[in-house]
Design a protein around this motif. Structure first.
Motif, PDB file in Angstrom:
ATOM      1  N   HIS A 149       0.798  -1.228   0.000  1.00  0.00           N
ATOM      2  CA  HIS A 149       0.000   0.000   0.000  1.00  0.00           C
ATOM      3  C   HIS A 149       0.832   1.280   0.000  1.00  0.00           C
ATOM      4  N   VAL A 150       2.148   1.197   0.205  1.00  0.00           N
ATOM      5  CA  VAL A 150       2.994   2.394   0.271  1.00  0.00           C
ATOM      6  C   VAL A 150       4.245   2.270  -0.600  1.00  0.00           C
ATOM      7  N   HIS A 151       4.881   1.123  -0.576  1.00  0.00           N
ATOM      8  CA  HIS A 151       6.190   0.954  -1.209  1.00  0.00           C
ATOM      9  C   HIS A 151       6.072   0.629  -2.691  1.00  0.00           C
ATOM     10  N   LEU A 152       7.038   1.113  -3.429  1.00  0.00           N
ATOM     11  CA  LEU A 152       7.075   0.863  -4.862  1.00  0.00           C
ATOM     12  C   LEU A 152       7.740  -0.481  -5.143  1.00  0.00           C
ATOM     13  N   ASN A 153       7.310  -1.133  -6.229  1.00  0.00           N
ATOM     14  CA  ASN A 153       7.971  -2.355  -6.673  1.00  0.00           C
ATOM     15  C   ASN A 153       9.209  -1.981  -7.492  1.00  0.00           C
ATOM     16  N   SER A 154       9.870  -2.969  -8.050  1.00  0.00           N
ATOM     17  CA  SER A 154      11.115  -2.711  -8.791  1.00  0.00           C
ATOM     18  C   SER A 154      10.900  -1.758  -9.966  1.00  0.00           C
ATOM     19  N   GLU A 155       9.852  -2.000 -10.736  1.00  0.00           N
ATOM     20  CA  GLU A 155       9.582  -1.121 -11.875  1.00  0.00           C
ATOM     21  C   GLU A 155       9.261   0.293 -11.405  1.00  0.00           C
ATOM     22  N   GLY A 156       8.452   0.401 -10.358  1.00  0.00           N
ATOM     23  CA  GLY A 156       8.119   1.711  -9.809  1.00  0.00           C
ATOM     24  C   GLY A 156       9.337   2.436  -9.277  1.00  0.00           C
ATOM     25  N   ASN A 157      10.229   1.708  -8.614  1.00  0.00           N
ATOM     26  CA  ASN A 157      11.445   2.322  -8.095  1.00  0.00           C
ATOM     27  C   ASN A 157      12.364   2.797  -9.207  1.00  0.00           C
ATOM     28  N   LYS A 158      12.396   2.074 -10.308  1.00  0.00           N
ATOM     29  CA  LYS A 158      13.214   2.530 -11.441  1.00  0.00           C
ATOM     30  C   LYS A 158      12.654   3.839 -11.994  1.00  0.00           C
ATOM     31  N   ILE A 159      11.357   3.884 -12.196  1.00  0.00           N
ATOM     32  CA  ILE A 159      10.720   5.110 -12.708  1.00  0.00           C
ATOM     33  C   ILE A 159      10.941   6.262 -11.732  1.00  0.00           C
ATOM     34  N   PHE A 160      10.675   5.995 -10.450  1.00  0.00           N
ATOM     35  CA  PHE A 160      10.826   7.028  -9.424  1.00  0.00           C
ATOM     36  C   PHE A 160      12.290   7.463  -9.308  1.00  0.00           C
ATOM     37  N   GLY A 161      13.194   6.493  -9.354  1.00  0.00           N
ATOM     38  CA  GLY A 161      14.618   6.813  -9.265  1.00  0.00           C
ATOM     39  C   GLY A 161      15.083   7.689 -10.413  1.00  0.00           C
ATOM     40  N   ASP A 162      14.640   7.383 -11.613  1.00  0.00           N
ATOM     41  CA  ASP A 162      15.002   8.206 -12.776  1.00  0.00           C
ATOM     42  C   ASP A 162      14.435   9.623 -12.627  1.00  0.00           C
ATOM     43  N   TRP A 163      13.198   9.713 -12.133  1.00  0.00           N
ATOM     44  CA  TRP A 163      12.562  11.018 -11.915  1.00  0.00           C
ATOM     45  C   TRP A 163      13.353  11.835 -10.885  1.00  0.00           C
ATOM     46  N   ILE A 164      13.662  11.228  -9.755  1.00  0.00           N
ATOM     47  CA  ILE A 164      14.371  11.944  -8.689  1.00  0.00           C
ATOM     48  C   ILE A 164      15.755  12.360  -9.158  1.00  0.00           C
ATOM     49  N   LYS A 165      16.466  11.463  -9.812  1.00  0.00           N
ATOM     50  CA  LYS A 165      17.814  11.800 -10.294  1.00  0.00           C
ATOM     51  C   LYS A 165      17.760  12.995 -11.243  1.00  0.00           C
ATOM     52  N   SER A 166      16.803  13.003 -12.166  1.00  0.00           N
ATOM     53  CA  SER A 166      16.709  14.132 -13.104  1.00  0.00           C
ATOM     54  C   SER A 166      16.324  15.412 -12.373  1.00  0.00           C
ATOM     55  N   GLN A 167      15.424  15.316 -11.410  1.00  0.00           N
ATOM     56  CA  GLN A 167      15.004  16.490 -10.652  1.00  0.00           C
ATOM     57  C   GLN A 167      16.137  17.012  -9.771  1.00  0.00           C
ATOM     58  N   LEU A 168      16.899  16.115  -9.175  1.00  0.00           N
ATOM     59  CA  LEU A 168      18.031  16.540  -8.359  1.00  0.00           C
ATOM     60  C   LEU A 168      19.058  17.281  -9.203  1.00  0.00           C
ATOM     61  N   LYS A 169      19.354  16.762 -10.355  1.00  0.00           N
ATOM     62  CA  LYS A 169      20.318  17.440 -11.217  1.00  0.00           C
ATOM     63  C   LYS A 169      19.804  18.817 -11.590  1.00  0.00           C
TER      64      LYS A 169
END
Length: 175
Positions: A149-169
């Motif tokens: 109900h809260v945590h992302l699966n592997s695919e979700g974490n990849k999408i989220f990770g790519d989003w965060i990395k781009s936003q951080l940069k």
């Protein structure tokens, strides 16, 4: 020292959402000291920041990603917002540059009552917390990207990770 590497020195304070193997933090792992803890409410995060005040100045940016455990734990929202603001104030006072990650849209989860509380908290963080750059909500995640109900699966974490990395940069390089 390479300016790009210097700008990506990051201290991270969060909860289980910042510890998932293959999660967003792993995409920036070479530049991150992760002080996150599973189940950490914002009060714990504030204490962790206070315990580590002396090292904040050694990091160009300090990322704060939390609040969901407060929502699920029934912590009063005013207390949560106060903990977050005090955390940001301490980060800034001790030479860090605060960045808050809002996360993903909680309305993709099945518990709509908690999802709405979490979404309300995200909106208040983005409008009421001062002194931090805000990484907006990741718009690309769907219910199929949750492992529970809260945590992302592997695919979700990849999408989220790519989003965060781009936003951080974007956030870190536009100072």
């Amino acid at each position: 020292m390479n300016l790009f590497i210097m700008l990506l020195q990051i201290l991270l304070i969060g909860d289980s959402l910042s510890l998932y193997p293959g999660g967003y933090q792993s995409r920036i792992k070479e530049e991150v000291l992760n002080l996150s803890k599973v189940g950490a409410p914002t009060g714990y995060m504030l204490n962790k920041i206070n315990q580590n005040k002396s090292i904040i100045k050694n990091y160009k940016h300090v990322i704060f990603y939390g609040g969901v455990n407060d929502v699920y734990g029934g912590v009063n929202q005013r207390v949560t917002l106060s903990n977050i603001q005090k955390s940001i104030d301490t980060i800034n006072k001790y030479g860090g540059h605060a960045v808050i990650i809002l996360g993903y849209n909680p309305l993709i989860q099945p518990n709509k009552t908690k999802a709405n509380e979490w979404r309300d908290l995200q909106q208040k963080i983005s409008t009421q917390i001062k002194g931090a750059k805000i990484i907006p909500i990741c718009p690309f995640l769907l219910p199929k990207h949750l492992s529970d109900h809260v945590h992302l699966n592997s695919e979700g974490n990849k999408i989220f990770g790519d989003w965060i990395k781009s936003q951080l940069k974007n956030k870190l390089l536009t100072n």
